[in-house]
Design an enzyme around this catalytic site. Structure first.
Site, mmCIF file in Angstrom:
data_model
loop_
_atom_site.group_PDB
_atom_site.id
_atom_site.type_symbol
_atom_site.label_atom_id
_atom_site.label_comp_id
_atom_site.label_asym_id
_atom_site.label_seq_id
_atom_site.Cartn_x
_atom_site.Cartn_y
_atom_site.Cartn_z
ATOM 1 N N LYS A 107 0.843 -1.219 0.000
ATOM 2 C CA LYS A 107 0.000 0.000 0.000
ATOM 3 C C LYS A 107 0.865 1.250 0.000
ATOM 4 O O LYS A 107 0.540 2.234 -0.648
ATOM 5 C CB LYS A 107 -0.868 0.036 1.276
ATOM 6 C CG LYS A 107 -2.114 -0.785 1.190
ATOM 7 C CD LYS A 107 -3.097 -0.393 2.278
ATOM 8 C CE LYS A 107 -2.546 -0.469 3.674
ATOM 9 N NZ LYS A 107 -2.350 -1.772 4.235
ATOM 10 N N ASP A 114 6.806 3.597 5.580
ATOM 11 C CA ASP A 114 6.127 4.030 4.355
ATOM 12 C C ASP A 114 6.404 5.504 4.036
ATOM 13 O O ASP A 114 6.383 5.903 2.881
ATOM 14 C CB ASP A 114 4.612 3.817 4.473
ATOM 15 C CG ASP A 114 4.233 2.383 4.113
ATOM 16 O OD1 ASP A 114 5.024 1.720 3.416
ATOM 17 O OD2 ASP A 114 3.164 1.924 4.544
ATOM 18 N N GLU A 122 -3.547 6.937 3.402
ATOM 19 C CA GLU A 122 -3.311 5.490 3.421
ATOM 20 C C GLU A 122 -3.699 4.958 4.797
ATOM 21 O O GLU A 122 -3.214 5.441 5.814
ATOM 22 C CB GLU A 122 -1.833 5.202 3.144
ATOM 23 C CG GLU A 122 -1.542 3.715 3.138
ATOM 24 C CD GLU A 122 -0.046 3.383 3.099
ATOM 25 O OE1 GLU A 122 0.768 4.236 2.671
ATOM 26 O OE2 GLU A 122 0.295 2.274 3.526
ATOM 27 N N ILE A 177 -10.370 -5.488 13.314
ATOM 28 C CA ILE A 177 -11.160 -4.702 14.276
ATOM 29 C C ILE A 177 -10.582 -3.294 14.399
ATOM 30 O O ILE A 177 -11.296 -2.298 14.440
ATOM 31 C CB ILE A 177 -11.137 -5.406 15.657
ATOM 32 C CG1 ILE A 177 -11.912 -6.715 15.585
ATOM 33 C CG2 ILE A 177 -11.680 -4.498 16.755
ATOM 34 C CD1 ILE A 177 -11.859 -7.540 16.848
ATOM 35 N N LYS A 228 -7.451 -16.269 -8.579
ATOM 36 C CA LYS A 228 -8.692 -16.347 -7.796
ATOM 37 C C LYS A 228 -9.170 -14.943 -7.415
ATOM 38 O O LYS A 228 -8.388 -14.141 -6.878
ATOM 39 C CB LYS A 228 -8.440 -17.137 -6.508
ATOM 40 C CG LYS A 228 -7.922 -18.544 -6.754
ATOM 41 C CD LYS A 228 -9.049 -19.449 -7.231
ATOM 42 C CE LYS A 228 -8.580 -20.880 -7.408
ATOM 43 N NZ LYS A 228 -9.551 -21.690 -8.135
ATOM 44 N N GLN A 286 -13.504 -10.258 -3.867
ATOM 45 C CA GLN A 286 -14.953 -10.042 -3.734
ATOM 46 C C GLN A 286 -15.350 -9.886 -2.267
ATOM 47 O O GLN A 286 -16.119 -9.006 -1.901
ATOM 48 C CB GLN A 286 -15.731 -11.226 -4.314
ATOM 49 C CG GLN A 286 -15.545 -11.429 -5.808
ATOM 50 C CD GLN A 286 -16.264 -12.708 -6.244
ATOM 51 O OE1 GLN A 286 -17.355 -13.008 -5.789
ATOM 52 N NE2 GLN A 286 -15.644 -13.465 -7.131
ATOM 53 N N CYS A 300 25.826 6.334 12.067
ATOM 54 C CA CYS A 300 25.344 6.515 13.433
ATOM 55 C C CYS A 300 26.100 5.599 14.399
ATOM 56 O O CYS A 300 27.260 5.873 14.700
ATOM 57 C CB CYS A 300 23.836 6.332 13.492
ATOM 58 S SG CYS A 300 23.141 7.272 14.851
ATOM 59 N N LEU A 301 25.524 4.477 14.821
ATOM 60 C CA LEU A 301 26.283 3.556 15.668
ATOM 61 C C LEU A 301 27.578 3.170 14.949
ATOM 62 O O LEU A 301 28.617 2.978 15.585
ATOM 63 C CB LEU A 301 25.445 2.307 15.976
ATOM 64 C CG LEU A 301 26.143 1.247 16.817
ATOM 65 C CD1 LEU A 301 26.450 1.759 18.209
ATOM 66 C CD2 LEU A 301 25.298 -0.014 16.918
ATOM 67 N N GLN A 312 30.155 5.572 15.792
ATOM 68 C CA GLN A 312 30.575 5.413 17.194
ATOM 69 C C GLN A 312 31.521 4.224 17.331
ATOM 70 O O GLN A 312 32.501 4.269 18.070
ATOM 71 C CB GLN A 312 29.334 5.240 18.075
ATOM 72 C CG GLN A 312 28.401 6.455 18.010
ATOM 73 C CD GLN A 312 27.126 6.282 18.834
ATOM 74 O OE1 GLN A 312 26.857 5.228 19.386
ATOM 75 N NE2 GLN A 312 26.330 7.344 18.896
ATOM 76 N N HIS A 322 22.078 10.239 9.748
ATOM 77 C CA HIS A 322 21.583 9.177 8.864
ATOM 78 C C HIS A 322 21.390 9.719 7.442
ATOM 79 O O HIS A 322 20.290 10.167 7.111
ATOM 80 C CB HIS A 322 20.224 8.670 9.357
ATOM 81 C CG HIS A 322 20.297 7.890 10.622
ATOM 82 N ND1 HIS A 322 20.309 6.517 10.661
ATOM 83 C CD2 HIS A 322 20.364 8.295 11.914
ATOM 84 C CE1 HIS A 322 20.370 6.111 11.907
ATOM 85 N NE2 HIS A 322 20.402 7.166 12.693
ATOM 86 N N GLU A 337 20.956 8.193 4.803
ATOM 87 C CA GLU A 337 20.038 7.360 4.015
ATOM 88 C C GLU A 337 18.629 7.929 3.951
ATOM 89 O O GLU A 337 17.904 7.703 2.983
ATOM 90 C CB GLU A 337 20.009 5.913 4.549
ATOM 91 C CG GLU A 337 19.352 5.690 5.913
ATOM 92 C CD GLU A 337 20.274 5.906 7.105
ATOM 93 O OE1 GLU A 337 21.286 6.622 6.949
ATOM 94 O OE2 GLU A 337 19.976 5.398 8.192
HETATM 95 N N1 GLN Z 1 22.654 3.553 19.850
HETATM 96 C C1 GLN Z 1 23.362 4.704 19.411
HETATM 97 C C2 GLN Z 1 22.857 5.962 20.087
HETATM 98 O O1 GLN Z 1 21.747 5.978 20.589
HETATM 99 C C3 GLN Z 1 23.287 4.854 17.910
HETATM 100 C C4 GLN Z 1 21.888 5.013 17.390
HETATM 101 C C5 GLN Z 1 21.758 4.748 15.923
HETATM 102 O O2 GLN Z 1 22.590 4.072 15.307
HETATM 103 N N2 GLN Z 1 20.694 5.229 15.316
HETATM 104 O O3 GLN Z 1 23.521 6.942 20.141
#
Ligand code: GLN
Length: 534
Positions: A10, A64, A134, A142, A179, A184, A373-374, A377, A500, A502
């Site tokens: 969806k 989403d 959506e 339910i 099917k 339906q 991120c992590l 670190q 991040h 991404e």
């Molecule tokens: N756990 C780590 C923090 O809270 C990294 C978090 C993550 O990778 N999004 O700082």
């Protein structure tokens, strides 16, 4: 609204429709209702629900919304994802404040009114021509009854031609036959609740014949041209294109009595699919993480790799490596024939030692490394332990009693926490050191904005240990002094980012960090580059 089973796509359908309508010249917003009682998806286990997508304004949302942003090339905000938890919480808070003036508070009208209010808020902004709503879950659940009732009321309030109901169902292929019975039933279920589907989109493994279309049309009360095929594809980005061939967007507009004057132009989109389907090279990237058995946990990273790979005409294969299984004696074996290593984001203690070993392997062997991120670190901890000689270097998240917390909670961050949150979320400014690799990757920009979702930070008390080393802190938030990005000198590509990237990669605008990571990874393993389709 979806029927028969969940996971029919969806989100991708809504995003595709949004993209087609936007290409027809209309301003579009998408609103996702999730019928669970978590107030937001931030607390959901990624194993159960997939990635938590973070918007520009720092809202933790359903994955989403990532599709919406990637397909529409638009930012979403907290208004775009509403859960039942939030709806009920609002109504209960209102009740405690006495707003309902002693009335008995009930699903109808209080919950349904709150659902409609959330939709109307977006309408009232007057920024959009069409709002796509959506509804999560499946017709018959339910939990979604209050939503179905709200939609029924809203459709009636808006009047004819001001709304359209699109129902996505499954056409199972069993014993050599398609099917239609589940469809339906699902359409009938909707009708029992007062809603007639205007347009039925059928998810199917194989092409559907005219006969099947006519049968669905006759038994479900829709015109045959309003039965749309949604066939399984190699890649989700083909879906808007295939829907457009069936004039999906135009039919929706026609149902709303809107005459589209702009011809839909999907050239950029078509080029993307063509490039994706005809790669010149192939590489394998290892993603190291602990949720690798459920790929939706890393949805935006996978999509960002697809965008960046396609941009470089490279087919990016992913080798998923569960950080729990990495040990000193299998590192070399696990990362054999890998062109680049991406250490994924994550929370908690588990899998940390494996991630440290993977990072060390990348650093010592000049293998392209991208820590998110992590992942950043981990790069700090590994370097502090193995290069700077801080043997017990740790993250306070992993060991709250550590005496050498190179990753910790910073004072400047605690101030943010005082405002109510416990994480640094959403867009933050990052200043980039001139002439660093990052500087060139970002096209010589010295200021960028990227999205965050984390609690811990590089501990600035350790800056002095790093200042004369080859690990350079090349991205900093000037207001708080918090480190946002690092890179290694004398390494082909070793970059860690606290944010991040991404979340910002889009089909038509791949993220520069991913583009460069893929490009360098291809160059690093030049023997692996020619892609032979056979
Ligand atoms: N756990 C780590 C923090 O809270 C990294 C978090 C993550 O990778 N999004 O700082």
């Amino acid at each position: 609204m979806g029927g028969v089973v969940s996971s029919l796509g969806k989100g991708v359908l809504s995003a595709s429709l949004g993209m087609l309508l936007k290409s027809s010249g209309y301003k579009i917003s998408i609103l996702k209702f999730d019928p669970y009682f978590n107030v937001d998806p931030g607390t959901l286990n990624p194993y159960e629900h997939g990635e938590c997508f973070v918007t520009k304004d720092g809202t933790e949302t359903d994955l989403d919304l990532g599709h919406y942003e990637r397909f529409l090339d638009e930012n979403t905000t907290k208004e775009n994802n509403i859960t039942s938890g939030l709806i009920y919480k609002t109504v209960i808070d209102n009740e405690r404040k006495g707003i309902y003036l002693g009335k008995t508070v009930q699903v109808i009208p209080h919950i349904t009114n709150e659902i409609k209010r959330r939709i109307k808020i977006i309408g009232r902004l007057k920024k959009y021509d069409i709002i796509i709503i959506e509804i999560g879950g499946t017709v018959g659940d339910i939990e979604i009854l209050p939503y179905i009732e709200s939609i029924r009321q809203l459709k009636w309030e808006l009047g004819k031609y001001n709304s359209i109901i699109i129902h996505l169902t499954l056409l199972p292929y069993i014993s050599g036959e398609i099917k239609t019975k589940p469809t339906q039933h699902s359409v009938r279920n909707l009708m029992e609740n007062g809603i007639q589907a205007d347009l039925i989109v059928c998810r199917t493994k194989i092409r559907i014949s005219k006969n099947i279309i006519n049968k669905i049309a006759l038994l479900c009360n829709v015109r045959p041209e309003y039965v749309i095929e949604y066939i399984d594809t190699n890649i989700i980005y083909e879906i808007p294109y295939l829907l457009n061939v069936q004039n999906f967007g135009k039919k929706v507009l026609c149902n709303l009595k809107i005459n589209s004057v702009v011809e839909i132009n999907l050239t950029k989109w078509k080029n993307f699919i063509k490039k994706f389907n005809n790669p010149k090279y192939k590489i394998t990237i290892a993603i190291v993480g602990k949720y690798v058995s459920f790929k939706d946990s890393y949805k935006s990273i996978i999509e960002a790799l697809i965008h960046a790979g396609t941009e470089n005409e490279i087919l990016v294969k992913i080798k998923w490596i569960n950080s729990d299984i990495i040990q000193k004696n299998n590192v070399k074996y696990l990362f054999k024939n890998i062109s680049g290593i991406l250490v994924a984001p994550g929370f908690g203690k588990r899998g940390i030692s494996g991630k440290i070993l993977a990072t060390k392997h990348a650093r010592e062997n000049n293998i392209p490394f991208f820590g998110i991120c992590l992942g950043m670190q981990i790069a700090v901890i590994e370097y502090a332990r193995n290069v700077l000689g801080i043997k017990n270097a740790e993250s306070h998240e992993i060991n709250p009693l550590s005496s050498y917390p190179v990753i910790s909670l910073m004072d400047s961050q605690k101030k943010i926490f005082n405002k109510g949150g416990t994480m640094r979320l959403g867009n933050w400014k990052c200043s980039i050191l001139e002439n660093s690799k990052l500087f060139f990757i970002y096209n010589k920009k010295i200021e960028i904005f990227e999205r965050h979702r984390h609690r811990y930070e590089f501990n600035n008390n350790y800056l002095k240990y790093f200042s004369n080393s080859s690990m350079k802190m090349v991205g900093v938030n000037n207001e708080t002094g918090l480190v946002e990005a690092l890179e290694l000198e004398n390494h082909i590509f070793f970059i860690g980012v606290q944010y991040h990237p991404e979340y910002k990669s889009r089909v038509t605008k791949p993220h520069p960090l991913f583009i460069n990571f893929i490009k360098i990874s291809k160059e690093y393993k030049s023997f692996d580059i020619y892609y032979d389709k056979k």
